[in-house]
Design a protein around this motif. Sequence first.
Motif, mmCIF file in Angstrom:
data_model
loop_
_atom_site.group_PDB
_atom_site.id
_atom_site.type_symbol
_atom_site.label_atom_id
_atom_site.label_comp_id
_atom_site.label_asym_id
_atom_site.label_seq_id
_atom_site.Cartn_x
_atom_site.Cartn_y
_atom_site.Cartn_z
ATOM 1 N N ILE A 108 -2.983 2.144 3.374
ATOM 2 C CA ILE A 108 -2.066 1.001 3.382
ATOM 3 C C ILE A 108 -0.809 1.357 2.597
ATOM 4 C CG2 ILE A 108 -1.724 -1.367 2.573
ATOM 5 C CD1 ILE A 108 -4.741 -1.798 2.985
ATOM 6 N N ILE A 118 0.004 -7.386 0.315
ATOM 7 C CA ILE A 118 -0.292 -6.413 1.374
ATOM 8 C C ILE A 118 0.105 -7.024 2.717
ATOM 9 C CG2 ILE A 118 -2.111 -5.082 2.504
ATOM 10 C CD1 ILE A 118 -3.714 -5.336 -0.124
ATOM 11 N N ASP A 124 0.146 -5.167 5.612
ATOM 12 C CA ASP A 124 -0.640 -4.489 6.641
ATOM 13 C C ASP A 124 -2.019 -5.154 6.662
ATOM 14 O OD1 ASP A 124 -2.263 -2.850 8.153
ATOM 15 O OD2 ASP A 124 -1.575 -0.982 7.239
#
Length: 307
Positions: free
Chosen positions: A248, A261, A263
């Motif tokens: 990631i 995050i 992703d």
Amino acid sequence: MDQIIKTTGLTKRAKDRVLAENIQLDVYKGEIYGLLGKNGAGKTTIMKMLVGMTTPSSGEIALFGKSFNEHSKSLLRRVGSLIEYPTFYEHLTAMENLQLHCEYLGYYDEQGIKHVLDLVQLKGIENKKVKEFSLGMKQRLGLARAMVAKPELIILDEPTNGLDPIGIKDIRDLILVLNKEYGITFLLSSHILGEMEQVVDRIGVIEQGRLIKQVALEEIRKQHTDYIELLTTDAKRTVYLLEDQLGISNMKLVQGDRIRIYDLTYTQQQISRMLIEHNIGLEEIQKRNSSLEDYFYKLIHGGGSHD
């Protein structure tokens, strides 16, 4: 699309203060445009200049494609407005106040007056003296006065001031009906984003007397993305592990130690399991969606530019 309001370099100074600076405002026919900014940001000053209540220090105003100045007040016959606290002849009734206003404008329509009083839910108390009105009732009467002569443009400064939650919804619904069914263009102001986002098509963000952004609400919504936000006992090592173990890279640190995050290949459970396996203490993890509040907070605190 026809421009209903266009300002160029609109500026207002008072002694050593700049109340509004180089405002380049564009409002188009048929839209609901919202001026959003904290109290004291300059929203009311801009509106006052648009309706001739105060004279600009410099700059130009065009209404309905025509230059507006002290010699073209006839343009204001096409504009309804409610700016700051509405004032009335307190010893007269609601009906008498609206009748006087219509006489001043050269507009005579008794049924029209009754109709707007009904729209703002003052039917049945139109013969009550205004001095007996509550703040919310006066606000409704101010809206009726702004609408009574069937204007093409209505300018409302904090139109839900003094109203309870039901009254706020009623006014919001009324604005939408007048816009969608009657084609009236609106310029509204508020310091409350939650109210704005339920009615406006475009927003102009005012900060310290400057218009720092004009943007369509739909454009902002398209920029919203889901993300996973987590808080751990070791943010730097967590970032390393997310990239090394899960691949990631689309993430960022916010507020110093929170990780976002973007992703979403891995679920919250998969991320949690990996961190626990590597002895990272997980204090918080949840899925979020970037909000309009996030957008405007970043815009105001991070600066912006004119569109």
